[in-house]
Design a protein around this motif. Structure first.
Motif, mmCIF file in Angstrom:
data_model
loop_
_atom_site.group_PDB
_atom_site.id
_atom_site.type_symbol
_atom_site.label_atom_id
_atom_site.label_comp_id
_atom_site.label_asym_id
_atom_site.label_seq_id
_atom_site.Cartn_x
_atom_site.Cartn_y
_atom_site.Cartn_z
ATOM 1 N N GLU A 3 0.814 -1.229 0.000
ATOM 2 C CA GLU A 3 0.000 0.000 0.000
ATOM 3 C C GLU A 3 0.838 1.266 0.000
ATOM 4 O O GLU A 3 0.332 2.347 -0.276
ATOM 5 C CB GLU A 3 -0.947 0.003 1.194
ATOM 6 C CG GLU A 3 -0.270 0.165 2.526
ATOM 7 C CD GLU A 3 -1.242 0.302 3.679
ATOM 8 O OE1 GLU A 3 -0.771 0.529 4.789
ATOM 9 O OE2 GLU A 3 -2.458 0.186 3.466
ATOM 10 N N ASN A 4 2.132 1.176 0.301
ATOM 11 C CA ASN A 4 3.008 2.344 0.324
ATOM 12 C C ASN A 4 3.820 2.522 -0.954
ATOM 13 O O ASN A 4 4.615 3.449 -1.049
ATOM 14 C CB ASN A 4 3.946 2.265 1.533
ATOM 15 C CG ASN A 4 3.191 2.375 2.834
ATOM 16 O OD1 ASN A 4 2.358 3.254 3.010
ATOM 17 N ND2 ASN A 4 3.468 1.474 3.755
ATOM 18 N N SER A 5 3.633 1.634 -1.926
ATOM 19 C CA SER A 5 4.376 1.729 -3.185
ATOM 20 C C SER A 5 3.831 2.884 -4.026
ATOM 21 O O SER A 5 2.643 2.934 -4.330
ATOM 22 C CB SER A 5 4.257 0.429 -3.977
ATOM 23 O OG SER A 5 4.804 -0.634 -3.255
ATOM 24 N N PRO A 6 4.702 3.828 -4.419
ATOM 25 C CA PRO A 6 4.261 4.983 -5.210
ATOM 26 C C PRO A 6 4.085 4.612 -6.679
ATOM 27 O O PRO A 6 5.044 4.610 -7.438
ATOM 28 C CB PRO A 6 5.389 5.989 -5.015
ATOM 29 C CG PRO A 6 6.596 5.165 -4.748
ATOM 30 C CD PRO A 6 6.109 3.917 -4.068
ATOM 31 N N TYR A 27 -2.806 20.271 -1.953
ATOM 32 C CA TYR A 27 -2.604 19.499 -0.728
ATOM 33 C C TYR A 27 -1.129 19.139 -0.550
ATOM 34 O O TYR A 27 -0.631 19.100 0.573
ATOM 35 C CB TYR A 27 -3.466 18.238 -0.721
ATOM 36 C CG TYR A 27 -4.943 18.499 -0.541
ATOM 37 C CD1 TYR A 27 -5.429 19.738 -0.143
ATOM 38 C CD2 TYR A 27 -5.861 17.490 -0.754
ATOM 39 C CE1 TYR A 27 -6.779 19.966 0.026
ATOM 40 C CE2 TYR A 27 -7.225 17.700 -0.576
ATOM 41 C CZ TYR A 27 -7.678 18.951 -0.192
ATOM 42 O OH TYR A 27 -9.016 19.168 -0.017
ATOM 43 N N ASP A 28 -0.432 18.890 -1.657
ATOM 44 C CA ASP A 28 0.999 18.616 -1.594
ATOM 45 C C ASP A 28 1.747 19.860 -1.130
ATOM 46 O O ASP A 28 2.624 19.786 -0.271
ATOM 47 C CB ASP A 28 1.509 18.149 -2.960
ATOM 48 C CG ASP A 28 2.979 17.737 -2.936
ATOM 49 O OD1 ASP A 28 3.530 17.507 -1.840
ATOM 50 O OD2 ASP A 28 3.565 17.620 -4.030
ATOM 51 N N ARG A 36 5.526 10.719 -3.211
ATOM 52 C CA ARG A 36 6.946 10.608 -3.535
ATOM 53 C C ARG A 36 7.176 11.243 -4.895
ATOM 54 O O ARG A 36 6.239 11.445 -5.669
ATOM 55 C CB ARG A 36 7.363 9.144 -3.539
ATOM 56 C CG ARG A 36 7.195 8.511 -2.177
ATOM 57 C CD ARG A 36 8.337 7.566 -1.845
ATOM 58 N NE ARG A 36 8.045 6.874 -0.614
ATOM 59 C CZ ARG A 36 7.663 5.612 -0.538
ATOM 60 N NH1 ARG A 36 7.535 4.892 -1.629
ATOM 61 N NH2 ARG A 36 7.425 5.061 0.626
ATOM 62 N N ARG A 37 8.423 11.512 -5.187
ATOM 63 C CA ARG A 37 8.784 12.133 -6.468
ATOM 64 C C ARG A 37 9.673 11.199 -7.269
ATOM 65 O O ARG A 37 10.503 10.484 -6.710
ATOM 66 C CB ARG A 37 9.529 13.451 -6.243
ATOM 67 C CG ARG A 37 8.766 14.515 -5.479
ATOM 68 C CD ARG A 37 7.692 15.097 -6.338
ATOM 69 N NE ARG A 37 7.014 16.191 -5.641
ATOM 70 C CZ ARG A 37 6.585 17.273 -6.224
ATOM 71 N NH1 ARG A 37 6.765 17.429 -7.519
ATOM 72 N NH2 ARG A 37 5.962 18.189 -5.536
ATOM 73 N N SER A 42 8.169 14.361 -10.979
ATOM 74 C CA SER A 42 6.712 14.216 -11.045
ATOM 75 C C SER A 42 6.232 13.437 -9.824
ATOM 76 O O SER A 42 6.964 12.624 -9.256
ATOM 77 C CB SER A 42 6.283 13.532 -12.346
ATOM 78 O OG SER A 42 6.814 12.234 -12.411
ATOM 79 N N ARG A 43 5.003 13.713 -9.433
ATOM 80 C CA ARG A 43 4.446 13.088 -8.236
ATOM 81 C C ARG A 43 4.002 11.659 -8.520
ATOM 82 O O ARG A 43 3.435 11.378 -9.568
ATOM 83 C CB ARG A 43 3.238 13.897 -7.759
ATOM 84 C CG ARG A 43 3.572 15.290 -7.285
ATOM 85 C CD ARG A 43 2.283 16.082 -7.060
ATOM 86 N NE ARG A 43 2.542 17.386 -6.503
ATOM 87 C CZ ARG A 43 2.772 18.476 -7.221
ATOM 88 N NH1 ARG A 43 2.781 18.411 -8.547
ATOM 89 N NH2 ARG A 43 2.980 19.633 -6.630
ATOM 90 N N ARG A 44 4.216 10.778 -7.531
ATOM 91 C CA ARG A 44 3.732 9.403 -7.594
ATOM 92 C C ARG A 44 3.048 9.098 -6.268
ATOM 93 O O ARG A 44 3.640 9.231 -5.198
ATOM 94 C CB ARG A 44 4.863 8.398 -7.821
ATOM 95 C CG ARG A 44 5.431 8.440 -9.213
ATOM 96 C CD ARG A 44 4.411 7.922 -10.243
ATOM 97 N NE ARG A 44 4.967 7.895 -11.572
ATOM 98 C CZ ARG A 44 4.758 8.831 -12.483
ATOM 99 N NH1 ARG A 44 4.020 9.875 -12.194
ATOM 100 N NH2 ARG A 44 5.278 8.725 -13.681
#
Length: 139
Positions: A3-6, A27-28, A36-37, A42-44
């Motif tokens: 569940e924490n994998s970007p 929100y970021d 994570r980037r 780019s956002r993941r």
């Protein structure tokens, strides 16, 4: 993958959370959800991030301010971190108890310290008597 994998790009995460991508960027910026980037910046987002976005949306719908939401999420994260620490300590204690099955016997030392003993051993007997009396009022 957990569940924490970007894995989700911003458009996919926004769709999964039922929000506009610009809301996720906002929100970021304010630190409510920090994806994570990638190397290209780019956002993941992870599934946990998406769940957190849904929680932000729910709390916002209930009238909680963004500052209040940030505080709530921070406290929830702290509780989760502390619960994980407690589990780690409980596991370490259980491992220690299993390793030292014979060290469940203990005695009190001269200064009140705990002295572990091997099962079947005894401490040296002493003949001193100590009388304990609780203090009264201002004595």
């Amino acid at each position: 993958m957990d569940e924490n994998s970007p894995v989700f790009a911003i458009a996919v995460a926004a769709e999964l959370a039922g929000m506009h991508p610009q809301t996720l960027r906002q929100y970021d910026r304010i630190g409510l959800v920090r994806p994570r980037r990638t190397a290209g910046r780019s956002r993941r987002y992870s599934m946990r991030d998406v769940e957190q976005l849904r929680e932000v949306q729910r709390l916002s719908g209930e009238g909680v301010s963004l500052e209040g939401i940030a505080r709530i999420l921070g406290l929830e994260n702290e509780v989760a971190r502390l619960n994980a620490r407690v589990r780690d300590l409980e596991n370490a204690l259980a491992d220690q108890v299993l390793k030292e099955q014979g060290r469940r016997v203990f005695a009190a030392g001269e200064h009140g310290d705990v002295i572990p003993l091997r099962s079947g051993t005894r401490t040296q007997r002493r003949t001193e008597i100590v009388v304990w009396r609780p203090r009264r009022g201002g004595d």
